[in-house]
Design a protein around this motif. Structure first.
Motif, PDB file in Angstrom:
ATOM      1  N   LEU A 104       0.789  -1.219  -0.015  1.00 14.35           N
ATOM      2  CA  LEU A 104       0.062   0.007   0.017  1.00 14.35           C
ATOM      3  C   LEU A 104       0.792   1.337  -0.096  1.00 14.35           C
ATOM      4  CD1 LEU A 104      -2.799   0.908   0.316  1.00 14.35           C
ATOM      5  CD2 LEU A 104      -2.713   1.238   2.641  1.00 14.35           C
ATOM      6  N   GLU A 105       1.974   1.212   0.828  1.00 11.37           N
ATOM      7  CA  GLU A 105       2.783   2.394   0.803  1.00 11.37           C
ATOM      8  C   GLU A 105       3.460   2.491  -0.498  1.00 11.37           C
ATOM      9  OE1 GLU A 105       3.764   2.554   5.599  1.00 11.37           O
ATOM     10  OE2 GLU A 105       4.950   1.072   4.241  1.00 11.37           O
ATOM     11  N   ASN A 106       3.854   1.665  -0.929  1.00  8.93           N
ATOM     12  CA  ASN A 106       4.750   1.845  -2.522  1.00  8.93           C
ATOM     13  C   ASN A 106       3.734   2.301  -3.275  1.00  8.93           C
ATOM     14  OD1 ASN A 106       7.536   0.365  -3.301  1.00  8.93           O
ATOM     15  ND2 ASN A 106       6.506  -0.798  -1.232  1.00  8.93           N
ATOM     16  N   VAL A 107       2.552   1.984  -3.293  1.00  4.81           N
ATOM     17  CA  VAL A 107       1.549   2.544  -4.441  1.00  4.81           C
ATOM     18  C   VAL A 107       1.055   4.225  -4.068  1.00  4.81           C
ATOM     19  CG1 VAL A 107      -0.617   2.411  -5.582  1.00  4.81           C
ATOM     20  CG2 VAL A 107       0.705   0.407  -4.957  1.00  4.81           C
ATOM     21  N   LYS A 108       1.034   4.347  -2.782  1.00  7.86           N
ATOM     22  CA  LYS A 108       0.803   5.843  -2.389  1.00  7.86           C
ATOM     23  C   LYS A 108       1.845   6.524  -2.661  1.00  7.86           C
ATOM     24  CE  LYS A 108      -0.886   6.301   1.940  1.00  7.86           C
ATOM     25  NZ  LYS A 108      -1.077   5.889   3.271  1.00  7.86           N
ATOM     26  N   ILE A 109       3.009   6.105  -2.237  1.00  4.13           N
ATOM     27  CA  ILE A 109       4.188   7.083  -2.851  1.00  4.13           C
ATOM     28  C   ILE A 109       4.200   7.380  -4.161  1.00  4.13           C
ATOM     29  CG2 ILE A 109       6.648   6.863  -2.995  1.00  4.13           C
ATOM     30  CD1 ILE A 109       7.008   5.603  -0.590  1.00  4.13           C
ATOM     31  N   ALA A 110       3.918   6.555  -5.034  1.00  2.00           N
ATOM     32  CA  ALA A 110       3.963   7.005  -6.500  1.00  2.00           C
ATOM     33  C   ALA A 110       3.085   7.940  -6.903  1.00  2.00           C
ATOM     34  CB  ALA A 110       3.428   5.730  -7.312  1.00  2.00           C
ATOM     35  N   GLN A 111       1.565   8.160  -6.355  1.00  2.00           N
ATOM     36  CA  GLN A 111       0.784   9.009  -6.248  1.00  2.00           C
ATOM     37  C   GLN A 111       1.224  10.535  -6.293  1.00  2.00           C
ATOM     38  OE1 GLN A 111      -3.770   7.994  -5.703  1.00  2.00           O
ATOM     39  NE2 GLN A 111      -2.615   6.128  -4.216  1.00  2.00           N
ATOM     40  N   HIS A 112       2.056  10.867  -5.398  1.00  2.00           N
ATOM     41  CA  HIS A 112       2.503  12.201  -5.077  1.00  2.00           C
ATOM     42  C   HIS A 112       3.265  12.895  -6.287  1.00  2.00           C
ATOM     43  CE1 HIS A 112       1.026  11.881  -0.881  1.00  2.00           C
ATOM     44  NE2 HIS A 112       1.455  10.733  -0.945  1.00  2.00           N
ATOM     45  N   VAL A 113       3.283  12.348  -7.434  1.00  3.73           N
ATOM     46  CA  VAL A 113       3.641  13.154  -8.499  1.00  3.73           C
ATOM     47  C   VAL A 113       2.693  13.854  -9.028  1.00  3.73           C
ATOM     48  CG1 VAL A 113       3.302  11.466 -10.299  1.00  3.73           C
ATOM     49  CG2 VAL A 113       5.208  13.016 -10.521  1.00  3.73           C
ATOM     50  N   ARG A 114       1.517  13.329  -8.519  1.00  3.78           N
ATOM     51  CA  ARG A 114      -0.134  14.265  -8.822  1.00  3.78           C
ATOM     52  C   ARG A 114      -0.470  14.952  -7.927  1.00  3.78           C
ATOM     53  NH1 ARG A 114       0.102  14.353 -14.557  1.00  3.78           N
ATOM     54  NH2 ARG A 114       0.527  11.994 -15.170  1.00  3.78           N
ATOM     55  N   THR A 115      -0.037  15.033  -6.741  1.00  3.22           N
ATOM     56  CA  THR A 115      -0.632  15.583  -5.607  1.00  3.22           C
ATOM     57  C   THR A 115       0.412  16.850  -5.126  1.00  3.22           C
ATOM     58  OG1 THR A 115       0.446  14.259  -3.748  1.00  3.22           O
ATOM     59  CG2 THR A 115      -1.336  13.366  -4.848  1.00  3.22           C
ATOM     60  N   ASP A 116      -0.512  17.808  -4.158  1.00  2.00           N
ATOM     61  CA  ASP A 116       0.201  19.093  -3.601  1.00  2.00           C
ATOM     62  C   ASP A 116       0.934  18.739  -2.244  1.00  2.00           C
ATOM     63  OD1 ASP A 116      -1.085  20.342  -5.449  1.00  2.00           O
ATOM     64  OD2 ASP A 116      -2.836  20.606  -4.373  1.00  2.00           O
ATOM     65  N   ALA A 117       0.683  17.480  -1.739  1.00  2.00           N
ATOM     66  CA  ALA A 117       1.527  17.328  -0.443  1.00  2.00           C
ATOM     67  C   ALA A 117       2.957  16.666  -0.862  1.00  2.00           C
ATOM     68  CB  ALA A 117       0.720  16.136   0.307  1.00  2.00           C
ATOM     69  N   GLY A 118       3.790  16.856   0.011  1.00  2.00           N
ATOM     70  CA  GLY A 118       5.184  16.204  -0.170  1.00  2.00           C
ATOM     71  C   GLY A 118       5.047  14.847  -0.120  1.00  2.00           C
ATOM     72  N   LEU A 119       6.002  14.065  -0.722  1.00  2.00           N
ATOM     73  CA  LEU A 119       6.060  12.489  -0.847  1.00  2.00           C
ATOM     74  C   LEU A 119       5.781  11.881   0.755  1.00  2.00           C
ATOM     75  CD1 LEU A 119       8.379  10.398  -3.124  1.00  2.00           C
ATOM     76  CD2 LEU A 119       7.914   9.845  -0.838  1.00  2.00           C
ATOM     77  N   TRP A 120       6.956  12.380   1.358  1.00  2.00           N
ATOM     78  CA  TRP A 120       7.035  11.962   2.649  1.00  2.00           C
ATOM     79  C   TRP A 120       5.904  12.272   3.811  1.00  2.00           C
ATOM     80  CZ3 TRP A 120       9.315   7.438   2.513  1.00  2.00           C
ATOM     81  CH2 TRP A 120      10.084   7.137   1.708  1.00  2.00           C
ATOM     82  N   ARG A 121       5.522  13.581   3.439  1.00  2.00           N
ATOM     83  CA  ARG A 121       4.537  14.243   4.267  1.00  2.00           C
ATOM     84  C   ARG A 121       3.301  13.407   4.149  1.00  2.00           C
ATOM     85  NH1 ARG A 121       1.241  18.988   3.230  1.00  2.00           N
ATOM     86  NH2 ARG A 121       0.078  19.397   5.239  1.00  2.00           N
ATOM     87  N   GLY A 122       2.952  12.928   2.783  1.00  2.00           N
ATOM     88  CA  GLY A 122       1.733  12.428   2.397  1.00  2.00           C
ATOM     89  C   GLY A 122       1.680  11.049   2.936  1.00  2.00           C
ATOM     90  N   VAL A 123       2.779  10.181   2.890  1.00  2.00           N
ATOM     91  CA  VAL A 123       2.668   8.875   3.253  1.00  2.00           C
ATOM     92  C   VAL A 123       2.666   8.761   4.834  1.00  2.00           C
ATOM     93  CG1 VAL A 123       4.467   6.834   3.475  1.00  2.00           C
ATOM     94  CG2 VAL A 123       3.933   8.105   1.142  1.00  2.00           C
ATOM     95  N   PHE A 124       3.416   9.462   5.338  1.00  2.18           N
ATOM     96  CA  PHE A 124       3.408   9.534   6.920  1.00  2.18           C
ATOM     97  C   PHE A 124       2.822  10.530   7.797  1.00  2.18           C
ATOM     98  CE2 PHE A 124       7.297   7.408   5.396  1.00  2.18           C
ATOM     99  CZ  PHE A 124       7.184   6.071   5.781  1.00  2.18           C
ATOM    100  N   GLY A 125       1.888  11.392   7.040  1.00  2.00           N
ATOM    101  CA  GLY A 125       1.042  11.950   7.872  1.00  2.00           C
ATOM    102  C   GLY A 125       1.094  13.674   7.197  1.00  2.00           C
ATOM    103  N   GLU A 131      -4.778  12.949   1.164  1.00  6.96           N
ATOM    104  CA  GLU A 131      -4.077  11.544   1.661  1.00  6.96           C
ATOM    105  C   GLU A 131      -5.009  10.694   1.562  1.00  6.96           C
ATOM    106  OE1 GLU A 131      -1.127   8.792   1.853  1.00  6.96           O
ATOM    107  OE2 GLU A 131      -1.222  10.816   1.518  1.00  6.96           O
ATOM    108  N   ALA A 132      -6.566  10.887   2.126  1.00  6.28           N
ATOM    109  CA  ALA A 132      -7.504   9.757   2.137  1.00  6.28           C
ATOM    110  C   ALA A 132      -7.772   9.423   0.764  1.00  6.28           C
ATOM    111  CB  ALA A 132      -8.623  10.448   2.842  1.00  6.28           C
ATOM    112  N   SER A 133      -7.824  10.583  -0.288  1.00  7.25           N
ATOM    113  CA  SER A 133      -7.929   9.959  -1.499  1.00  7.25           C
ATOM    114  C   SER A 133      -6.859   8.928  -2.055  1.00  7.25           C
ATOM    115  CB  SER A 133      -8.167  11.301  -2.482  1.00  7.25           C
ATOM    116  OG  SER A 133      -8.399  11.078  -3.750  1.00  7.25           O
ATOM    117  N   VAL A 134      -5.442   9.560  -2.042  1.00  6.84           N
ATOM    118  CA  VAL A 134      -4.362   8.696  -2.457  1.00  6.84           C
ATOM    119  C   VAL A 134      -4.603   7.394  -1.785  1.00  6.84           C
ATOM    120  CG1 VAL A 134      -2.027   8.580  -1.997  1.00  6.84           C
ATOM    121  CG2 VAL A 134      -3.013  10.770  -2.493  1.00  6.84           C
ATOM    122  N   GLU A 135      -5.170   7.105  -0.521  1.00  2.00           N
ATOM    123  CA  GLU A 135      -5.037   5.900   0.174  1.00  2.00           C
ATOM    124  C   GLU A 135      -6.210   4.936  -0.732  1.00  2.00           C
ATOM    125  OE1 GLU A 135      -5.281   3.577   4.187  1.00  2.00           O
ATOM    126  OE2 GLU A 135      -4.280   5.207   4.050  1.00  2.00           O
TER     127      GLU A 135
END
Length: 259
Positions: A104-125, A131-135
């Motif tokens: 799940l975390e691997n796929v979530k990380i990949a989506q952050h090329v399309r989101t406003d949140a930073g990669l690690w901020r999006g994965v870990f809080g 982030e709910a949409s990403v998950e």
């Protein structure tokens, strides 16, 4: 197999793509077009330059000369994250998952090329609504590749075939328009290879994609692809539909091992 009409618009145009490493020419003056919605295969012996060509197309390696145009925009020289943001996403011959993270975390990380949140901020809080949409999207993609029931498992614990499927889910998470698959059948058993053809077609149709495939398993390529290009010693020696390519004397000599 779906036949893509020759009048179908071109998505990718490679023109005179060349890459030199010192005195070695890994890719030599390669030109081809890829049409909207087709599955385009790239085959050739080991060392033919296939993965190097993928690297040139996705920004991992700059070309020595030549250009790549995507939907009328020149992407030559762009960084990989910019190429991915434009709509070209890939998997790798040598799997590059985050082995210490869950599926799940691997796929979530990949989506952050399309989101406003930073990669690690999006994965870990942080950025909770986004982030709910990403998950939710990550769960959908894991279900698509048949791994929804293993979302919490570490990537390192998966079989080679399951890691390949997870890598495809991760590539789809970037919302590509063109999906480049580097040896997707590597490490798969006979049954898994048999299922892969239908799966790639399903992904192409469901996501309205154009797909480029590097693959050593020749029967899979010939059954899957609308057109096939053949490299040998970095040069394009043949291109056409699978039947044409299989009959080409240069291909028989260089790749298929004789009549």
């Amino acid at each position: 197999m779906t036949t893509i009409p020759s009048s179908t618009p071109t998505v990718l145009e490679a023109r005179h793509m060349t890459r030199r490493f010192g005195g070695l020419i890994a890719v030599n003056d390669v030109s081809f077009d890829v049409r909207e919605g087709e599955i385009f295969g790239l085959i050739g012996p080991n060392g033919a330059g296939k993965t190097t060509l993928f690297n040139l197309m996705t920004g991992l390696t700059p070309p020595s000369s030549g250009t790549l145009t995507y939907r009328g925009t020149t992407v030559t020289g762009l960084q990989p994250n910019r190429v991915a943001a434009l709509g070209l996403s890939r998997t790798f011959q040598n799997i590059r998952l985050f082995r210490g993270l869950s599926a799940l975390e691997n796929v979530k990380i990949a989506q952050h090329v399309r989101t406003d949140a930073g990669l690690w901020r999006g994965v870990f809080g942080g950025a909770k609504a986004e982030e709910a949409s990403v998950e939710a999207r990550a769960w959908e993609l894991l279900d698509l590749v048949g791994m929804g029931d293993r979302a919490g498992e570490l990537a390192a614990n998966f079989s080679y075939g399951d890691q390949r499927r997870l890598e495809i889910a991760r590539a789809l998470a970037t919302e590509p328009r063109v999906l480049l698959l580097d040896e997707p059948a590597a490490g798969m058993n006979t049954s898994e290879k048999g299922q892969l053809t239908g799966f790639i077609r399903q992904v192409r149709d469901q996501f309205d994609l154009t797909v480029l495939v590097i693959e050593h398993h020749v029967p899979l390529v010939m059954n899957l692809c609308d057109r096939v290009a053949v490299l040998n010693f970095g040069e394009l020696i043949a291109m056409g539909n699978p039947a044409e390519v299989q009959r080409d004397p240069k291909v028989i000599e260089a790749y298929l091992g004789g009549e």
